[in-house]
Design an enzyme around this catalytic site. Structure first.
Site, PDB file in Angstrom:
ATOM      1  N   GLU A  20       0.797  -1.244   0.000  1.00 59.62           N
ATOM      2  CA  GLU A  20       0.000   0.000   0.000  1.00 59.62           C
ATOM      3  C   GLU A  20       0.825   1.287   0.000  1.00 59.62           C
ATOM      4  OE1 GLU A  20      -2.729  -0.416   3.293  1.00 59.62           O
ATOM      5  OE2 GLU A  20      -3.715  -2.142   2.419  1.00 59.62           O
TER       6      GLU A  20
ATOM      7  N   GLU B  45      -6.157 -10.858  -1.292  1.00 62.82           N
ATOM      8  CA  GLU B  45      -6.945 -10.668  -0.057  1.00 62.82           C
ATOM      9  C   GLU B  45      -8.438 -10.632  -0.380  1.00 62.82           C
ATOM     10  OE1 GLU B  45      -5.436  -7.355   2.247  1.00 62.82           O
ATOM     11  OE2 GLU B  45      -3.361  -7.842   1.785  1.00 62.82           O
TER      12      GLU B  45
HETATM   13  C1  XIL Z   1      -6.169  -6.534   8.359  1.00 63.33           C
HETATM   14  C2  XIL Z   1      -6.454  -7.736   9.240  1.00 63.33           C
HETATM   15  O1  XIL Z   1      -7.341  -8.594   8.571  1.00 63.33           O
HETATM   16  C3  XIL Z   1      -7.040  -7.287  10.560  1.00 63.33           C
HETATM   17  O2  XIL Z   1      -7.147  -8.390  11.463  1.00 63.33           O
HETATM   18  C4  XIL Z   1      -6.159  -6.205  11.196  1.00 63.33           C
HETATM   19  O3  XIL Z   1      -6.793  -5.717  12.368  1.00 63.33           O
HETATM   20  C5  XIL Z   1      -5.917  -5.072  10.230  1.00 63.33           C
HETATM   21  O4  XIL Z   1      -5.364  -5.587   9.019  1.00 63.33           O
HETATM   22  N1  XIL Z   1      -4.952  -4.751   3.740  1.00 63.33           N
HETATM   23  C6  XIL Z   1      -3.928  -5.581   4.154  1.00 63.33           C
HETATM   24  C7  XIL Z   1      -4.132  -6.474   5.314  1.00 63.33           C
HETATM   25  O5  XIL Z   1      -2.873  -5.639   3.498  1.00 63.33           O
HETATM   26  O6  XIL Z   1      -2.961  -6.670   6.058  1.00 63.33           O
HETATM   27  C8  XIL Z   1      -5.244  -5.986   6.222  1.00 63.33           C
HETATM   28  O7  XIL Z   1      -5.479  -6.975   7.210  1.00 63.33           O
HETATM   29  C9  XIL Z   1      -6.499  -5.692   5.404  1.00 63.33           C
HETATM   30  C10 XIL Z   1      -6.222  -4.596   4.404  1.00 63.33           C
END
Ligand code: XIL
Length: 368
Positions: free
Chosen positions: A153, A258
């Protein structure tokens, strides 16, 4: 025929009826299928989820435990217990183990960017700290982690660099440096740039520029990860298709890293605003706490099938499609961006049963 013989025949037929297809088998000619594991799943405290992971998936990602704040909470202290378990779980079960993530602006402690007096670090000192972190973490799992989200990101929606402490202190080359350090620590691991909303044209253009510059400098970037925290309407199939194509043209692989689909009403994307939400507004934002209406369930199945249609079209460049969680019960979307909602973003329901969306995804696997 005697009743006993008929009875045996029926039992035999039941025993030999073809097993339900699994995600990993259905897509084995196309791409790996994965899930992000939370802490309880990594520690195998959730037997139902563990069984689903073993049966359905052939790659895993760590939802949190390899992020800087968890694996390296203090300047001279690493906490490897959970990540060791994660990598062992993957190795024991012959799963492709993914590393997430080395350099990010979230879940990274403030001390990372400060000296022992609390003053901002110099460029050189931060580069040194980043190198030490990457070498220690990547080095520990050398040869056991298939690939790392090296930088997560780094871009804003308009395609410019996010004004993170990494950018402000080091400058734009922090990204190339992170990739170099990771490659140095494990020359055989794959290296990824991972981001969300690259379907936004301007942001995608920024990422395309970034990947081109990295490649021109000889940085070994293997793939771009599209997070795909999608909703029912966003992104459109055309946008998803164009995004995958734009990166494929650069000669990198594209991973879906994701995946989930948020069907709940849009809320403020701001956790701090959460505490101040009125009870009424909260109820409005959480309409399905007693279950999903059939029509919505159907719409979700269709949305999943449509997206997998696009992924299948690009299966030559997609190496992996990973869901951000195993069952609806464990999804981060129950608590983000509003805490305590009942969300339905994945393929397995709260009891661990495959949802209609599971069947519709499996059906896309045969697509030519
Ligand atoms: C999220 C997790 O799922 C949560 O448990 C945590 O509280 C915050 O992060 N983008 C990403 C992930 O790259 O690492 C994030 O994961 C969701 C958004």
């Amino acid at each position: 025929m005697s009743k006993t013989i008929i009875g045996f025949l029926v039992l035999g037929l039941l025993a030999y009826s073809p097993a339900r297809p699994t995600l990993k088998d259905a897509f084995k000619q196309s791409f790996l299928i994965g899930a992000a594991l939370n802490r309880a799943e990594i520690y195998e405290q959730d037997a139902r989820a563990t069984a689903i992971v073993r049966e359905q998936f052939n790659t895993i990602s760590p939802e949190n435990i390899l992020k800087w704040g968890l694996v390296h909470p203090e300047p001279n202290r690493y906490a490897f217990e959970a990540s060791d378990r994660y990598v062992d779980f993957g190795t024991r079960n012959h799963l492709a183990v993914i590393g997430h993530t080395l350099v990010w602006h979230n879940q990274t402690p403030k001390w990372v960017f400060a000296d022992s007096n609390g003053k901002p670090l110099s460029r050189d000192a931060l580069l040194q700290r980043m190198r030490e972190h990457i070498q220690t973490v990547v080095g520990r799992y050398k040869g056991r982690i298939k690939g790392w989200d090296v930088v997560n990101e780094a871009l804003d929606d308009d395609g410019s660099f996010r004004q993170s402490p990494w950018l402000k202190i080091i400058g734009e080359d922090y990204i190339a440096k992170a990739f170099e350090f990771a490659h140095e620590a494990d020359p055989s691991t794959e290296l990824y740039y991972n981001d969300y909303d690259l379907e936004i044209e301007a942001k995608r253009a920024g990422a395309v520029g970034l990947v081109k510059r990295l490649k021109a400098q000889g940085i070994p970037i293997t793939a771009v990860g599209l997070q795909c925290h999608n909703s029912m309407k966003w992104p459109s199939l055309e946008q998803e298709d164009a995004t995958i194509e734009a990166f494929a043209e650069l000669g990198v692989k594209v991973n879906i890293t994701e995946l989930d689909i948020d069907i709940l009403p849009p809320a403020v994307k701001n956790l701090e605003a959460n505490a101040t939400l009125s009870a009424e507004r909260r109820a409005e934002l959480n309409p399905y706490k007693n279950g999903l209406p059939e029509a919505t369930e159907k719409a979700l199945s269709k949305r999943y099938a449509d997206l997998f249609g696009v992924f299948m079209k690009h299966r030559d460049v997609i190496e992996r499609v990973t869901f951000w969680g195993v069952t609806d019960a464990g999804s981060w979307l129950n608590n983000w961006p509003v805490a305590g909602r009942t969300s339905f973003p994945l393929l397995f329901d709260r009891e661990g049963k495959p949802k209609p969306a599971f069947e519709s995804v499996i059906r896309t696997a045969g697509a030519k």
